[in-house]
Design a protein around this motif. Structure first.
Motif, PDB file in Angstrom:
ATOM      1  N   UNK A 157       0.990  -1.288   0.062  1.00  0.00           N
ATOM      2  CA  UNK A 157       0.095   0.007  -0.068  1.00  0.00           C
ATOM      3  C   UNK A 157       0.863   1.115  -0.100  1.00  0.00           C
ATOM      4  N   UNK A 158       0.509   2.064  -0.899  1.00  0.00           N
ATOM      5  CA  UNK A 158       1.338   3.480  -1.012  1.00  0.00           C
ATOM      6  C   UNK A 158       0.846   4.512   0.011  1.00  0.00           C
ATOM      7  N   UNK A 159       1.495   5.157   1.043  1.00  0.00           N
ATOM      8  CA  UNK A 159       0.901   6.430   1.605  1.00  0.00           C
ATOM      9  C   UNK A 159       1.897   7.114   1.717  1.00  0.00           C
ATOM     10  N   UNK A 160       1.608   8.338   0.852  1.00  0.00           N
ATOM     11  CA  UNK A 160       2.394   9.422   0.850  1.00  0.00           C
ATOM     12  C   UNK A 160       3.960   8.985   0.085  1.00  0.00           C
ATOM     13  N   UNK A 161       4.863   9.077   0.925  1.00  0.00           N
ATOM     14  CA  UNK A 161       6.382   8.932   0.479  1.00  0.00           C
ATOM     15  C   UNK A 161       6.594   7.421   1.157  1.00  0.00           C
ATOM     16  N   UNK A 162       5.628   6.867   1.570  1.00  0.00           N
ATOM     17  CA  UNK A 162       5.994   5.554   2.346  1.00  0.00           C
ATOM     18  C   UNK A 162       5.286   4.327   1.382  1.00  0.00           C
ATOM     19  N   UNK A 163       5.994   3.010   1.613  1.00  0.00           N
ATOM     20  CA  UNK A 163       5.296   1.685   0.926  1.00  0.00           C
ATOM     21  C   UNK A 163       5.330   0.936   2.117  1.00  0.00           C
ATOM     22  N   UNK A 164       3.936   0.357   2.218  1.00  0.00           N
ATOM     23  CA  UNK A 164       3.587  -0.473   3.416  1.00  0.00           C
ATOM     24  C   UNK A 164       3.698  -1.783   2.677  1.00  0.00           C
ATOM     25  N   UNK A 165       4.858  -2.751   3.222  1.00  0.00           N
ATOM     26  CA  UNK A 165       4.699  -3.977   2.707  1.00  0.00           C
ATOM     27  C   UNK A 165       3.773  -5.093   3.502  1.00  0.00           C
ATOM     28  N   UNK A 166       2.568  -5.465   2.967  1.00  0.00           N
ATOM     29  CA  UNK A 166       1.695  -6.135   3.878  1.00  0.00           C
ATOM     30  C   UNK A 166       1.801  -7.507   3.858  1.00  0.00           C
ATOM     31  N   UNK A 167       1.847  -8.371   2.818  1.00  0.00           N
ATOM     32  CA  UNK A 167       1.881  -9.791   2.630  1.00  0.00           C
ATOM     33  C   UNK A 167       2.439 -10.386   1.654  1.00  0.00           C
ATOM     34  N   UNK A 168       3.486 -11.321   1.738  1.00  0.00           N
ATOM     35  CA  UNK A 168       4.031 -12.185   1.045  1.00  0.00           C
ATOM     36  C   UNK A 168       3.291 -13.390   0.603  1.00  0.00           C
ATOM     37  N   UNK A 169       3.075 -14.083  -0.368  1.00  0.00           N
ATOM     38  CA  UNK A 169       2.548 -15.332  -0.683  1.00  0.00           C
ATOM     39  C   UNK A 169       3.417 -15.841  -1.827  1.00  0.00           C
ATOM     40  N   UNK A 170       3.913 -17.158  -1.440  1.00  0.00           N
ATOM     41  CA  UNK A 170       4.445 -17.999  -2.518  1.00  0.00           C
ATOM     42  C   UNK A 170       3.605 -19.116  -2.667  1.00  0.00           C
ATOM     43  N   UNK A 171       3.403 -19.599  -3.796  1.00  0.00           N
ATOM     44  CA  UNK A 171       2.569 -20.618  -4.128  1.00  0.00           C
ATOM     45  C   UNK A 171       3.372 -21.992  -3.641  1.00  0.00           C
TER      46      UNK A 171
END
Length: 104
Positions: A28-42
């Motif tokens: 998610x982009x919030x201003x000048x930040x990127x929020x990394x939320x969830x990594x998924x590998x099949x």
């Protein structure tokens, strides 16, 4: 060979293995930040270290775009602890010691 692509419309980095989607990292982009939320590998692509490749590509993108990182995702936190060259990307308000990042 893995390839990573940033899909801005779905707000996720996608990793491909021989043209097949192997996983993703939602953000998610919030201003000048990127929020990394969830990594998924099949399932079929686990044990190939694709999580690290995916996360490092996303962190490199954040660096190129001059975005501060908020690593809400455990895999992103773990990768940042293991690769201190990415510590400068942490959002300034986030002054959590690396040891704490690994246990969240």
């Amino acid at each position: 060979m893995p390839a990573v692509q940033d899909d801005h419309l779905s707000a996720q980095f996608t990793i491909y293995w021989d043209g097949v989607v192997a996983g993703s990292l939602r953000y998610r982009l919030e201003g000048n930040e990127i929020w990394f939320l969830r990594t998924t590998i099949d399932r079929g692509f686990r044990n190939r270290d694709l999580e690290t490749v995916l996360v490092m590509n996303a962190l490199d993108s954040a660096h190129r775009r001059h975005l501060a990182v908020r690593p809400f995702d455990r895999t992103v936190r773990k990768t940042m602890v293991e690769h201190p060259e990415y510590h400068h990307l942490l959002a300034r308000r986030q002054t959590v010691p690396a040891r704490s990042l690994a246990t969240r």
